[in-house]
Design a protein around this motif. Sequence first.
Motif, PDB file in Angstrom:
ATOM      1  N   LEU A 107      79.741  13.788  28.439  1.00  0.00           N
ATOM      2  CA  LEU A 107      80.809  12.836  28.114  1.00  0.00           C
ATOM      3  C   LEU A 107      81.651  12.503  29.338  1.00  0.00           C
ATOM      4  O   LEU A 107      82.866  12.600  29.336  1.00  0.00           O
TER       5      LEU A 107
ATOM      6  N   LEU B  88      74.171  12.709  32.001  1.00  0.00           N
ATOM      7  CA  LEU B  88      74.643  13.794  32.866  1.00  0.00           C
ATOM      8  C   LEU B  88      74.597  13.346  34.322  1.00  0.00           C
ATOM      9  O   LEU B  88      74.003  12.312  34.640  1.00  0.00           O
ATOM     10  N   THR B  89      75.174  14.139  35.191  1.00  0.00           N
ATOM     11  CA  THR B  89      75.246  13.751  36.604  1.00  0.00           C
ATOM     12  C   THR B  89      73.859  13.622  37.228  1.00  0.00           C
ATOM     13  O   THR B  89      73.609  12.702  38.016  1.00  0.00           O
TER      14      THR B  89
ATOM     15  N   ASN C 228      79.872  18.516  25.250  1.00  0.00           N
ATOM     16  CA  ASN C 228      80.172  18.363  26.667  1.00  0.00           C
ATOM     17  C   ASN C 228      80.626  19.700  27.218  1.00  0.00           C
ATOM     18  O   ASN C 228      81.313  20.464  26.538  1.00  0.00           O
ATOM     19  N   ARG C 229      80.198  19.992  28.464  1.00  0.00           N
ATOM     20  CA  ARG C 229      80.547  21.273  29.098  1.00  0.00           C
ATOM     21  C   ARG C 229      82.056  21.494  29.066  1.00  0.00           C
ATOM     22  O   ARG C 229      82.540  22.543  28.686  1.00  0.00           O
ATOM     23  N   THR C 230      82.806  20.459  29.441  1.00  0.00           N
ATOM     24  CA  THR C 230      84.269  20.530  29.332  1.00  0.00           C
ATOM     25  C   THR C 230      84.626  19.966  27.953  1.00  0.00           C
ATOM     26  O   THR C 230      84.646  18.748  27.750  1.00  0.00           O
TER      27      THR C 230
ATOM     28  N   ARG D 133      86.831  16.826  26.718  1.00  0.00           N
ATOM     29  CA  ARG D 133      86.429  15.428  26.915  1.00  0.00           C
ATOM     30  C   ARG D 133      85.882  14.809  25.630  1.00  0.00           C
ATOM     31  O   ARG D 133      85.701  13.592  25.560  1.00  0.00           O
TER      32      ARG D 133
ATOM     33  N   MET E 141      80.464   7.317  31.294  1.00  0.00           N
ATOM     34  CA  MET E 141      79.341   6.612  30.656  1.00  0.00           C
ATOM     35  C   MET E 141      79.069   7.131  29.246  1.00  0.00           C
ATOM     36  O   MET E 141      78.947   6.359  28.296  1.00  0.00           O
TER      37      MET E 141
ATOM     38  N   SER F 107      71.079   9.730  36.444  1.00  0.00           N
ATOM     39  CA  SER F 107      70.497   9.251  37.704  1.00  0.00           C
ATOM     40  C   SER F 107      69.834  10.409  38.447  1.00  0.00           C
ATOM     41  O   SER F 107      70.357  11.528  38.451  1.00  0.00           O
TER      42      SER F 107
ATOM     43  N   TYR G  25      65.918   1.669  38.750  1.00  0.00           N
ATOM     44  CA  TYR G  25      67.356   1.955  38.807  1.00  0.00           C
ATOM     45  C   TYR G  25      67.781   2.220  40.250  1.00  0.00           C
ATOM     46  O   TYR G  25      68.751   1.633  40.742  1.00  0.00           O
TER      47      TYR G  25
ATOM     48  N   ASP H 225      70.176  22.867  32.894  1.00  0.00           N
ATOM     49  CA  ASP H 225      71.322  23.751  32.634  1.00  0.00           C
ATOM     50  C   ASP H 225      71.746  23.661  31.165  1.00  0.00           C
ATOM     51  O   ASP H 225      72.097  24.660  30.551  1.00  0.00           O
TER      52      ASP H 225
HETATM   53  P1  NDP Z   1      79.435  12.037  35.762  1.00  0.00           P
HETATM   54  O1  NDP Z   1      78.262  11.954  36.631  1.00  0.00           O
HETATM   55  O2  NDP Z   1      80.713  12.237  36.439  1.00  0.00           O
HETATM   56  O3  NDP Z   1      79.281  13.209  34.660  1.00  0.00           O
HETATM   57  C1  NDP Z   1      78.516  13.149  33.533  1.00  0.00           C
HETATM   58  C2  NDP Z   1      78.529  14.422  32.741  1.00  0.00           C
HETATM   59  O4  NDP Z   1      77.661  15.397  33.337  1.00  0.00           O
HETATM   60  C3  NDP Z   1      79.868  15.117  32.514  1.00  0.00           C
HETATM   61  O5  NDP Z   1      80.006  15.185  31.125  1.00  0.00           O
HETATM   62  C4  NDP Z   1      79.663  16.517  33.108  1.00  0.00           C
HETATM   63  O6  NDP Z   1      80.306  17.540  32.374  1.00  0.00           O
HETATM   64  C5  NDP Z   1      78.177  16.670  32.971  1.00  0.00           C
HETATM   65  N1  NDP Z   1      77.566  17.677  33.842  1.00  0.00           N
HETATM   66  C6  NDP Z   1      77.322  17.589  35.168  1.00  0.00           C
HETATM   67  N2  NDP Z   1      76.700  18.694  35.612  1.00  0.00           N
HETATM   68  C7  NDP Z   1      76.545  19.499  34.527  1.00  0.00           C
HETATM   69  C8  NDP Z   1      75.963  20.776  34.338  1.00  0.00           C
HETATM   70  N3  NDP Z   1      75.396  21.440  35.350  1.00  0.00           N
HETATM   71  N4  NDP Z   1      75.988  21.297  33.097  1.00  0.00           N
HETATM   72  C9  NDP Z   1      76.547  20.635  32.069  1.00  0.00           C
HETATM   73  N5  NDP Z   1      77.095  19.413  32.181  1.00  0.00           N
HETATM   74  C10 NDP Z   1      77.105  18.859  33.399  1.00  0.00           C
HETATM   75  O7  NDP Z   1      79.593  10.820  34.817  1.00  0.00           O
HETATM   76  P2  NDP Z   1      79.205   9.339  34.476  1.00  0.00           P
HETATM   77  O8  NDP Z   1      79.453   9.287  33.031  1.00  0.00           O
HETATM   78  O9  NDP Z   1      79.909   8.408  35.380  1.00  0.00           O
HETATM   79  O10 NDP Z   1      77.650   9.140  34.780  1.00  0.00           O
HETATM   80  C11 NDP Z   1      76.610   9.678  34.003  1.00  0.00           C
HETATM   81  C12 NDP Z   1      75.290   9.228  34.611  1.00  0.00           C
HETATM   82  O11 NDP Z   1      75.181   7.802  34.518  1.00  0.00           O
HETATM   83  C13 NDP Z   1      75.164   9.592  36.082  1.00  0.00           C
HETATM   84  O12 NDP Z   1      73.845   9.982  36.349  1.00  0.00           O
HETATM   85  C14 NDP Z   1      75.493   8.284  36.797  1.00  0.00           C
HETATM   86  O13 NDP Z   1      74.868   8.178  38.062  1.00  0.00           O
HETATM   87  C15 NDP Z   1      74.947   7.247  35.811  1.00  0.00           C
HETATM   88  N6  NDP Z   1      75.624   5.947  35.853  1.00  0.00           N
HETATM   89  C16 NDP Z   1      76.964   5.884  36.046  1.00  0.00           C
HETATM   90  C17 NDP Z   1      77.602   4.651  36.089  1.00  0.00           C
HETATM   91  C18 NDP Z   1      79.089   4.563  36.279  1.00  0.00           C
HETATM   92  O14 NDP Z   1      79.564   3.443  36.545  1.00  0.00           O
HETATM   93  N7  NDP Z   1      79.826   5.643  36.146  1.00  0.00           N
HETATM   94  C19 NDP Z   1      76.847   3.390  35.939  1.00  0.00           C
HETATM   95  C20 NDP Z   1      75.468   3.577  35.634  1.00  0.00           C
HETATM   96  C21 NDP Z   1      74.886   4.814  35.612  1.00  0.00           C
HETATM   97  P3  NDP Z   1      81.857  17.917  32.620  1.00  0.00           P
HETATM   98  O15 NDP Z   1      82.643  16.904  31.857  1.00  0.00           O
HETATM   99  O16 NDP Z   1      81.997  19.297  32.096  1.00  0.00           O
HETATM  100  O17 NDP Z   1      82.085  17.844  34.113  1.00  0.00           O
END
Ligand code: NDP
Length: 286
Positions: A10, A66-67, A32-34, A37, A13, A91, A166, A74
């Motif tokens: 969460l 996810l990131t 969501n890990r946190t 959110r 996106m 991504s 992408y 994980d």
């Molecule tokens: P982020 O990349 O900042 O984070 C997405 C989520 O990943 C968070 O909920 C985070 O949890 C979680 N996360 C990351 N690492 C872990 C882990 N090891 N274990 C558990 N949860 C994890 O957010 P976005 O929403 O911006 O992007 C999501 C994806 O979409 C990415 O791959 C991004 O490249 C892609 N994207 C983003 C766009 C944008 O404009 N933002 C546009 C198009 C694609 P926590 O909340 O706990 O940190």
Amino acid sequence: MSTPLTLIGLGPMGQAMVAKYLEHGHPVTVWNRTASRADDLVARGAVRADTPRDAVAANRLVVLSLTDYQAMYDVLGDAELAGKTVVNLSSDTPDKTLKAAAWLAERGAELVVGGVMVPAPLVGEEAAYVFYSGPKAVFEQHAEVLAVIGRTEYLGEDHALAQLFYQAQLDFFLTTLAATLHSVALVRTAGVTAAQFAPYLKDNAESIWMYLEETITAVDRGEHPGDLANIVMMGATADHVVGASEATGVDAGLPRAVQDMYRRAIEAGHGQESWTALYEVIKPAK
Ligand code: NDP
């Protein structure tokens, strides 16, 4: 039709996606890990799972935002995945999607790979589209519910394809944004504001589409005729952009990378061909 789904991740996106699903009346289980959110989404009707395992157990369709792909391992390492469809919208590099497909297949699950082509505020809006690849029949089973977050662009069975499209789009996007900042930095050394320069830059950016047709023809035919803008002339210009950057103290890393391509194209004997021959030094060596 209302289709229940699970959405894990969460960030901006994932939150935007869950909000759209709720708006369209689809029941969504979230994790969501946190945990905090999820609070706002739970207040709007999403169901919070206590663990990723519970979130996966709740629905057949599991969407990940996810990131990167490591986060998938994980999060899902402990979950019972047999019979699930995992749509991973995170991504990463194309090779990682292939490994993920094999990892999920070993656990009896199918992977559909997605790449979302808009930022969070545009998720589910007119401009939104998402590249998908993976097993066609599996994609088609979920295509209607996936269309809630954006127009679906299905590319084929190869899991890596959506990620490759992408990253190719992001390649263009990131380089263009950096180039925009770079040219603004050049004029600002003369005390000109970004706003004063912007109309010229906009004009330049719009004219780029004139060069797309030439790119398509040259790259797809493997021929680079034309002496109006040949590699030697464009290479000299690339030298001047580097020189202008160095003379003004603007970081020259980006134009130096471009200059290096022109130099290698000249060395390889493409000097008298059109600028499109730069492709010959960019593409993979055989
Ligand atoms: P982020 O990349 O900042 O984070 C997405 C989520 O990943 C968070 O909920 C985070 O949890 C979680 N996360 C990351 N690492 C872990 C882990 N090891 N274990 C558990 N949860 C994890 O957010 P976005 O929403 O911006 O992007 C999501 C994806 O979409 C990415 O791959 C991004 O490249 C892609 N994207 C983003 C766009 C944008 O404009 N933002 C546009 C198009 C694609 P926590 O909340 O706990 O940190």
